[in-house]
Design a protein around this motif. Sequence first.
Motif, mmCIF file in Angstrom:
data_model
loop_
_atom_site.group_PDB
_atom_site.id
_atom_site.type_symbol
_atom_site.label_atom_id
_atom_site.label_comp_id
_atom_site.label_asym_id
_atom_site.label_seq_id
_atom_site.Cartn_x
_atom_site.Cartn_y
_atom_site.Cartn_z
ATOM 1 N N GLN A 75 -11.768 -26.706 46.762
ATOM 2 C CA GLN A 75 -13.260 -27.648 45.695
ATOM 3 C C GLN A 75 -14.101 -26.606 45.210
ATOM 4 O OE1 GLN A 75 -13.143 -27.847 49.483
ATOM 5 N NE2 GLN A 75 -14.509 -27.421 50.569
ATOM 6 N N ASP A 76 -13.802 -25.082 45.768
ATOM 7 C CA ASP A 76 -14.307 -24.166 45.582
ATOM 8 C C ASP A 76 -13.404 -23.180 44.338
ATOM 9 O OD1 ASP A 76 -16.908 -24.373 46.164
ATOM 10 O OD2 ASP A 76 -15.614 -23.355 48.499
ATOM 11 N N ARG A 77 -12.749 -24.006 44.403
ATOM 12 C CA ARG A 77 -11.550 -23.061 43.182
ATOM 13 C C ARG A 77 -11.988 -23.828 41.619
ATOM 14 N NH1 ARG A 77 -5.703 -24.351 46.629
ATOM 15 N NH2 ARG A 77 -7.000 -23.368 48.846
ATOM 16 N N VAL A 78 -12.811 -22.642 40.934
ATOM 17 C CA VAL A 78 -13.685 -23.339 39.388
ATOM 18 C C VAL A 78 -12.564 -22.422 38.595
ATOM 19 C CG1 VAL A 78 -15.156 -23.886 38.850
ATOM 20 C CG2 VAL A 78 -15.394 -24.763 40.657
ATOM 21 N N ALA A 79 -11.962 -22.582 37.878
ATOM 22 C CA ALA A 79 -10.869 -22.136 37.000
ATOM 23 C C ALA A 79 -12.519 -22.209 35.212
ATOM 24 C CB ALA A 79 -10.049 -22.191 36.799
ATOM 25 N N THR A 80 -12.991 -21.422 34.115
ATOM 26 C CA THR A 80 -13.527 -21.637 33.477
ATOM 27 C C THR A 80 -12.848 -21.659 32.392
ATOM 28 O OG1 THR A 80 -15.383 -20.293 33.144
ATOM 29 C CG2 THR A 80 -15.642 -22.097 34.558
ATOM 30 N N ILE A 81 -12.166 -21.526 31.064
ATOM 31 C CA ILE A 81 -11.072 -20.909 30.076
ATOM 32 C C ILE A 81 -12.335 -21.518 28.785
ATOM 33 C CG2 ILE A 81 -9.023 -21.125 29.682
ATOM 34 C CD1 ILE A 81 -7.900 -21.551 32.354
ATOM 35 N N ASP A 82 -11.713 -20.308 28.025
ATOM 36 C CA ASP A 82 -12.344 -20.590 26.412
ATOM 37 C C ASP A 82 -11.404 -21.580 25.784
ATOM 38 O OD1 ASP A 82 -13.507 -20.023 24.280
ATOM 39 O OD2 ASP A 82 -11.657 -18.280 24.052
ATOM 40 N N ASN A 83 -11.701 -21.338 24.627
ATOM 41 C CA ASN A 83 -10.820 -22.363 24.224
ATOM 42 C C ASN A 83 -10.315 -22.003 22.540
ATOM 43 O OD1 ASN A 83 -9.282 -24.768 22.618
ATOM 44 N ND2 ASN A 83 -10.648 -25.429 21.440
ATOM 45 N N ASP A 84 -11.130 -21.526 21.838
ATOM 46 C CA ASP A 84 -10.737 -20.837 20.373
ATOM 47 C C ASP A 84 -10.029 -19.318 20.995
ATOM 48 O OD1 ASP A 84 -11.722 -22.792 18.830
ATOM 49 O OD2 ASP A 84 -13.331 -22.454 18.781
#
Lengths: 349, 349
Positions: A75-84
Motif C-alpha cells: 500500500q505504500d509503494r507509490v510511484a509518481t511519473i512525469d508525462n511530457d
Amino acid sequence: MPLNRARLEIASAFSWRRLCTVLLGLALSIGGLAPAGAEASDPLPSWNDGATKQSVIDFVTRVTKEGGPDFVAPQDRVATIDNDGTLWVEQPIYTQFAFAIDRVKATANQHPEWATQEPFKSVIAGDMKAVAAMGEKGMVEIMAATHAGMTTADFDQTVEQWLATAKHPRFKVLYTDLVYQPMLELLDYLRANDFKVFIVSGGGVEFMRNFADKTYGIPPERVIGSSGVTQYQMWDASPVLVKQPKVLFVDDGPGKPEGINHFIGRQPIFAFGNSDGDKEMLEWTAFCQRLCFMGLVHHTDAAREYAYDRDSDVGKLDKALDEATAKGWTVVDMKNDWKTIFPAAKAGP
Amino acid sequence: MPLNRARLEIASAFSWRRLCTVLLGLALSIGGLAPAGAEASDPLPSWNDGATKQSVIDFVTRVTKEGGPDFVAPQDRVATIDNDGTLWVEQPIYTQFAFAIDRVKATANQHPEWATQEPFKSVIAGDMKAVAAMGEKGMVEIMAATHAGMTTADFDQTVEQWLATAKHPRFKVLYTDLVYQPMLELLDYLRANDFKVFIVSGGGVEFMRNFADKTYGIPPERVIGSSGVTQYQMWDASPVLVKQPKVLFVDDGPGKPEGINHFIGRQPIFAFGNSDGDKEMLEWTAFCQRLCFMGLVHHTDAAREYAYDRDSDVGKLDKALDEATAKGWTVVDMKNDWKTIFPAAKAGP
C-alpha cells in the motif's frame, strides 16, 4: 443473489490473491500444473543492460523483498511519473500546445475578432516564431481560449478526436504512438510489483486522462496534472461541468509535491522525470526516509528521438541534472540505455 | 531476483485473478477443495431487512452480473460517499470543528492577542453561543488559525494525537468509535464487489486522511475533501509543505461534482450522502446514463444517535430529501433500517 453472495464470501474471506496462493500450492503439490512463464525473464527487455537498468531492478527487488531491510508494504509503494518527455515525446512543442494551436485554427471562423487579435492572429497565420516571442502571456491566452467555455464532456470528445487524427510533424504518426517503449515496460514492471503508479505532470489533467488509461494503463484517478476551475451548472435539467478560464492548480515545479499532497496524500518512494519541472518532485521523493528511487530521462538521442537539456525551451534539464549527478540519482542516457525508443512498427525517425 | 521475476511473469501473464480462476476450476474438478464460505451469507447484517437494504443489494447484484443488461465493468464501479453524518456522527458540531476549538484553547498561551480578539476570545471562554452567532466568518477564522502555519507533517501529528484522546461530549468515546456499523458493512460489501470507494466530503482532506485508512479502510488517495493551499519550502535542506491560510478548493454542494471531476475524473455510479451538501453529488451520479444508485442517510433516531433534518444547523437535509423522494432515491430511515448504529462495545447513548 446466491452467486453474488458466494462471490462476496470468497472475496472477503480470502481475497483472490490469498485464495490463489492456496490453490497454487495445491496444484503444484499434486503435480498437476506448473505455472506458465514461471522461469525468470527480463522485465525490461528494451533497456540495455548496465547500471541504469540495474538500478531500477535493484530498487524494485529490495523494496519488494519480504523480511528484507528495505521492504515496503504494497500500500505504500507509490510511484509518481512525469508525462511530457518522460512517457512520451515533448518536442518540438508540448503535445497539448499542438492541440491548442490546432483548436485555434479549427475554431477561427467562430471568432472573427481573432483575425486582428494576438496571439490568435499569428497562430492562424502559422507564424509560430511570433507566437513564441509573446512568451507565457500568449500561451496562457491560447490555452484559456481552447480549454474553457465548454463542458468537460465536450472537451473530452474534442481531445479524443484530435488524438485519433493529428500527426506529429516529424514522425508522422499519432502522438499516442510516440510513447517510450522502455517506460511502458517500466510501468508494467512497477504494477506487477504492486506499485500504485501515478502520472504527475504539468500537463492538463483532463487532456491526459483522455488517453492515459488506453495508452499507459493508468486510470483517470491516478492522473495528476494542472487544472482549471470547473463550474457545476444545470442545462435543460441535466447537470454539466463547464470549464472556466481560470487556473485552479499548476502541477509543475514546486507544484508537483504540492499536487502529490493534494491528490495522493502519501509520500512517493519512486519518481521519474526529465526536466527542471520535476526537480522538486524528485527532492520530495528523496525525502522518503526509507529506500527510494529518483530517476531522470536525459534526451541524448537526436537520431532516434531528440537531444536537448540545458538550453532547451521545452523540457529544460539543467538544475535537476546537476542535482541528480551530485546525489547519485539514476539518469537515463537515452541513446545508450534504451535499446528501442518507440513501440515496434509505430514510428521511425 | 529469479523469484521476483517469476512473480512478475505470473502477474503479467495471467493476473492473480485469472490464474486463480484456472486453479479454482482445477481444484474443483478434482474434488480436492470446496471454497470455504461459498454458501450465501448476509453482506449487510446490521441492516434490517426491507426495501432500503434490498435496494442496495439489488443494485450491487445487477451491476456485477456479467452478461446482464446492467453490468458495469469493475474499473467503472466508482462509489463516492460523504463522511460527516454519512459515515460518522456530525452532531452536535462537526468533529473537525471540535478539533479546531480544542486547538484554539490548547495554543491560546502562544497567542496573547486572542484574549481580546474575536472569535478566539469567546472560544477560550467556552461561549459557543457567541461563536455560533459570528457565523461563517468566525468559523473561517478559527479554521485558518488552526489549520495553517504549520507543515503538513506537523498538522497530521496534531490530528493523530487529538483523535487518540478527544472524546465526544455525549457518547464519551473517541470520535473514530462513532462510525456507523451499517456503513462499514456497506463499504466492505462494495469493495468485495470490486467497487472503488472514495470519500467525497466537505471536510478537510488532510484531517480525514489521518484516520480514513485505519477507520474505514479507505486509503489517502481515495479521500477527497476541502483543501487549503500548501507551499513547498526548504527548511535546513529538508523539503516541507507548509499549510497556508488560503482555501484551494471547497468540496461541498456543487463543489462535490467539481471535486469528483478534479480528483477522480470519472462518473460515479453509486453515491451516498446525508445532507443538502450532497445534493449535487447525487444529481451528478444520477446522470450516469446507466444503472446508478443514490442514497441518503436520514437521521431519525434521537435515542440511539440524533434526529434532525430540515431545520438543523449542522447537516441540514431539506432540498435533497425532497429530491430523493421525488426521484425515488434510497433514503435510510436510521431508526427503522439500521439494527445497530455503532460497532459493538464502542458506544451507547
